[in-house]
Design a protein around this motif. Sequence first.
Motif, PDB file in Angstrom:
ATOM      1  N   SER A  14       0.817  -1.214   0.000  1.00  0.00           N
ATOM      2  CA  SER A  14       0.000   0.000   0.000  1.00  0.00           C
ATOM      3  C   SER A  14       0.850   1.263   0.000  1.00  0.00           C
ATOM      4  O   SER A  14       0.388   2.328  -0.389  1.00  0.00           O
ATOM      5  N   GLU A  15       2.118   1.145   0.440  1.00  0.00           N
ATOM      6  CA  GLU A  15       3.020   2.299   0.471  1.00  0.00           C
ATOM      7  C   GLU A  15       3.864   2.406  -0.796  1.00  0.00           C
ATOM      8  O   GLU A  15       4.790   3.213  -0.857  1.00  0.00           O
ATOM      9  N   GLY A  16       3.582   1.560  -1.793  1.00  0.00           N
ATOM     10  CA  GLY A  16       4.277   1.677  -3.079  1.00  0.00           C
ATOM     11  C   GLY A  16       5.431   0.729  -3.287  1.00  0.00           C
ATOM     12  O   GLY A  16       6.158   0.850  -4.277  1.00  0.00           O
ATOM     13  N   ALA A  17       5.630  -0.220  -2.365  1.00  0.00           N
ATOM     14  CA  ALA A  17       6.733  -1.169  -2.517  1.00  0.00           C
ATOM     15  C   ALA A  17       6.310  -2.315  -3.430  1.00  0.00           C
ATOM     16  O   ALA A  17       5.132  -2.665  -3.520  1.00  0.00           O
ATOM     17  N   ALA A  18       7.294  -2.912  -4.108  1.00  0.00           N
ATOM     18  CA  ALA A  18       7.056  -4.106  -4.921  1.00  0.00           C
ATOM     19  C   ALA A  18       7.376  -5.330  -4.077  1.00  0.00           C
ATOM     20  O   ALA A  18       8.457  -5.420  -3.467  1.00  0.00           O
ATOM     21  N   ILE A  19       6.424  -6.274  -4.017  1.00  0.00           N
ATOM     22  CA  ILE A  19       6.522  -7.411  -3.115  1.00  0.00           C
ATOM     23  C   ILE A  19       6.552  -8.700  -3.919  1.00  0.00           C
ATOM     24  O   ILE A  19       5.795  -8.870  -4.885  1.00  0.00           O
ATOM     25  N   ALA A  20       7.400  -9.630  -3.484  1.00  0.00           N
ATOM     26  CA  ALA A  20       7.418 -10.978  -4.063  1.00  0.00           C
ATOM     27  C   ALA A  20       7.630 -11.972  -2.924  1.00  0.00           C
ATOM     28  O   ALA A  20       8.492 -11.750  -2.060  1.00  0.00           O
ATOM     29  N   PRO A  21       6.819 -13.045  -2.852  1.00  0.00           N
ATOM     30  CA  PRO A  21       7.015 -14.040  -1.793  1.00  0.00           C
ATOM     31  C   PRO A  21       8.347 -14.752  -1.940  1.00  0.00           C
ATOM     32  O   PRO A  21       8.857 -14.938  -3.046  1.00  0.00           O
ATOM     33  N   LEU A  22       8.905 -15.138  -0.808  1.00  0.00           N
ATOM     34  CA  LEU A  22      10.206 -15.793  -0.775  1.00  0.00           C
ATOM     35  C   LEU A  22      10.137 -16.919   0.243  1.00  0.00           C
ATOM     36  O   LEU A  22       9.740 -16.701   1.397  1.00  0.00           O
ATOM     37  N   GLU A  23      10.497 -18.100  -0.168  1.00  0.00           N
ATOM     38  CA  GLU A  23      10.448 -19.243   0.736  1.00  0.00           C
ATOM     39  C   GLU A  23      11.808 -19.444   1.396  1.00  0.00           C
ATOM     40  O   GLU A  23      12.849 -19.199   0.780  1.00  0.00           O
ATOM     41  N   PRO A  24      11.832 -19.921   2.678  1.00  0.00           N
ATOM     42  CA  PRO A  24      10.637 -20.179   3.500  1.00  0.00           C
ATOM     43  C   PRO A  24      10.260 -18.950   4.331  1.00  0.00           C
ATOM     44  O   PRO A  24      11.095 -18.301   4.911  1.00  0.00           O
ATOM     45  N   ASP A  25       8.978 -18.665   4.379  1.00  0.00           N
ATOM     46  CA  ASP A  25       8.412 -17.621   5.247  1.00  0.00           C
ATOM     47  C   ASP A  25       9.112 -16.270   5.083  1.00  0.00           C
ATOM     48  O   ASP A  25       9.528 -15.636   6.055  1.00  0.00           O
ATOM     49  N   THR A  31      11.787  -1.256  -2.152  1.00  0.00           N
ATOM     50  CA  THR A  31      11.135  -0.165  -1.424  1.00  0.00           C
ATOM     51  C   THR A  31      11.493   1.184  -2.007  1.00  0.00           C
ATOM     52  O   THR A  31      12.656   1.443  -2.346  1.00  0.00           O
ATOM     53  N   PRO A  32      10.524   2.109  -2.104  1.00  0.00           N
ATOM     54  CA  PRO A  32      10.813   3.486  -2.525  1.00  0.00           C
ATOM     55  C   PRO A  32      11.520   4.260  -1.415  1.00  0.00           C
ATOM     56  O   PRO A  32      11.537   3.830  -0.255  1.00  0.00           O
TER      57      PRO A  32
END
Length: 383
Positions: A14-25, A31-32
């Motif tokens: 919501s703050e403009g960061a790009a997110i990608a899941p990374l295993e494990p957990d 981040t801008p």
Amino acid sequence: MEALRGFVADMLESEGAAIAPLEPDGLEVLTPEPLRAALGLPELARLGFGATLPAGAISIGLEGDWLDRFGAVLGERGRFAERRLVVAENAVAPSDPERLLDCALDLPNAVWRLQEAKPAWTRCLLLAFRYTAISDEKREGLIWLGFNQGTGAVIGGDILGRLRTLLASVADWHVPEPDTRHAAGAAWDATTFAARVQPLVEHHVRRDLETFVNAMRRRLDRDCARVHAYHDDLRRTAQLKLAALGTAPGEKAEADRKRETMRIAAIEREYAAKLDDLRHNYALRVTVDWMQGLALFAPVHRYDVLIKRRKGERIIRIDWHPAIRMIEPPPCDWGPGVGRTRLVCDDRLHLTDVSGQAPCPSCSKSWCRACHPAGCPRCQRAV
């Protein structure tokens, strides 16, 4: 930690960061600049939320200052919201309301009669508080409590737990409509809100900290006993030397007596100073901060119950929640109000916890704490 991982992912996105899941957990985050400065993260970061971290990941948990950093990013957003609870139209009210009320209402010194049962809307207030207790160790915790502002009842225990579980499982968010707000009635004013919330927060925090405080007291008693044994042994040795000198004549004997007397006084001063240090080290400081609130507009089945005590009568409201199929405890005019037992006072028919009409420790007169909150009306002993 799955919940924390989901929260952080939603907040960063919501703050403009790009997110990608990374295993494990874990999460991989781009981040801008404003977000990097607020959270202290590099531009490209790996975040880990479990016991096993991805390679090169920064550990994120409830410990440390991460919650404070996230709070600084969010500011006041998300701290208070309003929501309307939607219940299936085929939800049926209980067929035997008197039996239901008999399970929810325990009045040892009064009788009750069901006057009316009808569907209604109510306004529930769910609040989260974070407490921090600091002594020789530190303990943090989160407590949830709730109120039905339509009846005055405390929402806690299984009822609060089921409501929170239900709200978390329903993805659709419905905003209350003007008709719903009007039907639910007005919210409490600031005075009523403070009078109801403060004692309940104190009750829950004390209960949560009971184990922590007991362990702290055991450590304090152990350290006090150790300090006392050490200084008592020194003092006893000095007293034996002083007694051995007795009334022996001569300047040397007088100097020895003076030396041992000064030594005893020094030991006593050091002992008092050590006790002061222990008291300062084990002094308990507790701070409580409001974290989040939700005004929940919920459909209920409302029971108007007539309470009779001697020649007095009053009507109270008790709600049954079809969404979780549970009935609330009766309202409480004094005390935490978390149980089902209430005593009714003679003067104004206040409903209180059992301790709210206990005998005065000074004059043994039983009195209502809701009628006389300052102290005993007979001997004026303060609460």
